[in-house]
Design a protein around this motif. Structure first.
Motif, PDB file in Angstrom:
ATOM      1  N   ASN A  21      -0.075   0.635   0.860  1.00 19.11           N
ATOM      2  CA  ASN A  21       0.946   1.561   0.374  1.00 19.11           C
ATOM      3  C   ASN A  21       1.088   1.343  -1.133  1.00 19.11           C
ATOM      4  O   ASN A  21       1.165   0.209  -1.588  1.00 19.11           O
ATOM      5  CB  ASN A  21       2.284   1.312   1.078  1.00 19.11           C
ATOM      6  N   LEU A  22       1.122   2.422  -1.884  1.00 21.59           N
ATOM      7  CA  LEU A  22       1.235   2.353  -3.333  1.00 21.59           C
ATOM      8  C   LEU A  22       2.445   3.137  -3.789  1.00 21.59           C
ATOM      9  O   LEU A  22       2.620   4.292  -3.411  1.00 21.59           O
ATOM     10  CB  LEU A  22      -0.037   2.920  -3.985  1.00 21.59           C
ATOM     11  N   GLY A  78       6.707   2.192 -16.088  1.00 20.27           N
ATOM     12  CA  GLY A  78       5.381   1.671 -16.389  1.00 20.27           C
ATOM     13  C   GLY A  78       4.946   0.573 -15.451  1.00 20.27           C
ATOM     14  O   GLY A  78       4.308  -0.395 -15.849  1.00 20.27           O
ATOM     15  N   ARG A  79       5.304   0.739 -14.176  1.00 20.47           N
ATOM     16  CA  ARG A  79       4.926  -0.281 -13.189  1.00 20.47           C
ATOM     17  C   ARG A  79       4.739   0.341 -11.825  1.00 20.47           C
ATOM     18  O   ARG A  79       5.208   1.433 -11.558  1.00 20.47           O
ATOM     19  CB  ARG A  79       5.925  -1.419 -13.147  1.00 20.47           C
ATOM     20  N   GLY A  80       4.049  -0.421 -10.996  1.00 19.68           N
ATOM     21  CA  GLY A  80       3.825   0.031  -9.634  1.00 19.68           C
ATOM     22  C   GLY A  80       3.779  -1.145  -8.678  1.00 19.68           C
ATOM     23  O   GLY A  80       3.640  -2.305  -9.089  1.00 19.68           O
ATOM     24  N   SER A  81       3.906  -0.850  -7.398  1.00 18.71           N
ATOM     25  CA  SER A  81       3.834  -1.861  -6.344  1.00 18.71           C
ATOM     26  C   SER A  81       2.783  -1.439  -5.339  1.00 18.71           C
ATOM     27  O   SER A  81       2.821  -0.312  -4.833  1.00 18.71           O
ATOM     28  CB  SER A  81       5.184  -2.004  -5.634  1.00 18.71           C
ATOM     29  N   LEU A  82       1.893  -2.353  -5.053  1.00 13.38           N
ATOM     30  CA  LEU A  82       0.844  -2.127  -4.073  1.00 13.38           C
ATOM     31  C   LEU A  82       1.038  -3.132  -2.956  1.00 13.38           C
ATOM     32  O   LEU A  82       1.169  -4.329  -3.203  1.00 13.38           O
ATOM     33  CB  LEU A  82      -0.542  -2.317  -4.720  1.00 13.38           C
ATOM     34  N   PHE A  83       1.093  -2.634  -1.717  1.00 14.95           N
ATOM     35  CA  PHE A  83       1.193  -3.503  -0.551  1.00 14.95           C
ATOM     36  C   PHE A  83      -0.057  -3.291   0.285  1.00 14.95           C
ATOM     37  O   PHE A  83      -0.288  -2.190   0.784  1.00 14.95           O
ATOM     38  CB  PHE A  83       2.451  -3.182   0.262  1.00 14.95           C
ATOM     39  N   ASP A 126       2.163  -4.774  -9.349  1.00 10.02           N
ATOM     40  CA  ASP A 126       2.452  -5.939  -8.513  1.00 10.02           C
ATOM     41  C   ASP A 126       1.772  -5.719  -7.173  1.00 10.02           C
ATOM     42  O   ASP A 126       1.767  -4.605  -6.656  1.00 10.02           O
ATOM     43  CB  ASP A 126       3.965  -6.097  -8.330  1.00 10.02           C
ATOM     44  N   VAL A 127       1.182  -6.754  -6.615  1.00 13.35           N
ATOM     45  CA  VAL A 127       0.505  -6.661  -5.324  1.00 13.35           C
ATOM     46  C   VAL A 127       1.204  -7.591  -4.343  1.00 13.35           C
ATOM     47  O   VAL A 127       1.342  -8.791  -4.608  1.00 13.35           O
ATOM     48  CB  VAL A 127      -0.991  -7.037  -5.434  1.00 13.35           C
ATOM     49  N   ASN A 128       1.666  -7.021  -3.224  1.00 10.26           N
ATOM     50  CA  ASN A 128       2.354  -7.774  -2.162  1.00 10.26           C
ATOM     51  C   ASN A 128       3.473  -8.658  -2.733  1.00 10.26           C
ATOM     52  O   ASN A 128       3.671  -9.791  -2.302  1.00 10.26           O
ATOM     53  CB  ASN A 128       1.356  -8.597  -1.357  1.00 10.26           C
TER      54      ASN A 128
END
Length: 152
Positions: A21-22, A29-34, A72-74
């Motif tokens: 999930n993104l 200016g950021r994102g989260s990737l799970f 950020d990842v997980n």
């Protein structure tokens, strides 16, 4: 670069992950990737995955003269930030009690900044970055009440 979501999805797909999930926040200016699959691989390699993805993203942003973007990842970065600020608070408390300086482990510039910002308002300590390159670290020193220095 307005196409961060598409670019990151392509990158993650090319890495071989399908169950993820993104979430992207262009304004911040950021994102989260799970990533939900291959938990053992992810856990063993999470710092390297976060660093590699962010390095690629920064290079693409620079080449396209786009605003800096962080991924950020997980929740690795968020969790790491919490650990570092807790470490800084505990060290400052110890320095205030013992009146002896403490050197924290070597950290990257972002992590050192977290320590400096976290302890900037602490009335009993002052922080200073020491060392060069990858060996650069933060020292936390006691100060007399009301005598903070310019290195804060």
């Amino acid at each position: 670069m307005d196409a961060w979501e598409s670019f990151i999805k392509t990158l993650v797909d090319q890495m071989g992950f399908r169950d993820y999930n993104l979430e992207i926040d262009i304004k911040e200016g950021r994102g989260s990737l799970f990533i939900y699959e291959d938990n053992v691989f992810i856990k063993e390699n999470l710092p390297a995955i976060v660093d590699a993805l962010n390095h690629i993203i920064q290079m693409v942003a620079k080449k396209n003269q786009a605003k800096t973007f962080f991924l950020d990842v997980n929740n690795y970065r968020r969790d790491r930030e919490n650990i570092i600020t807790e470490l800084a608070r505990a060290a400052a408390k110890r320095v205030a009690a013992t009146k002896e300086q403490i050197a924290l482990p070597a950290m990257n510039s972002y992590e050192r900044r977290l320590v400096h910002v976290e302890l900037a308002i602490h009335p009993d300590v002052v922080t200073e970055s020491v060392g060069v390159g990858k060996d650069r670290y933060v020292t936390i020193k006691p100060i007399e009440a009301g005598k903070k220095t310019a290195s804060e």
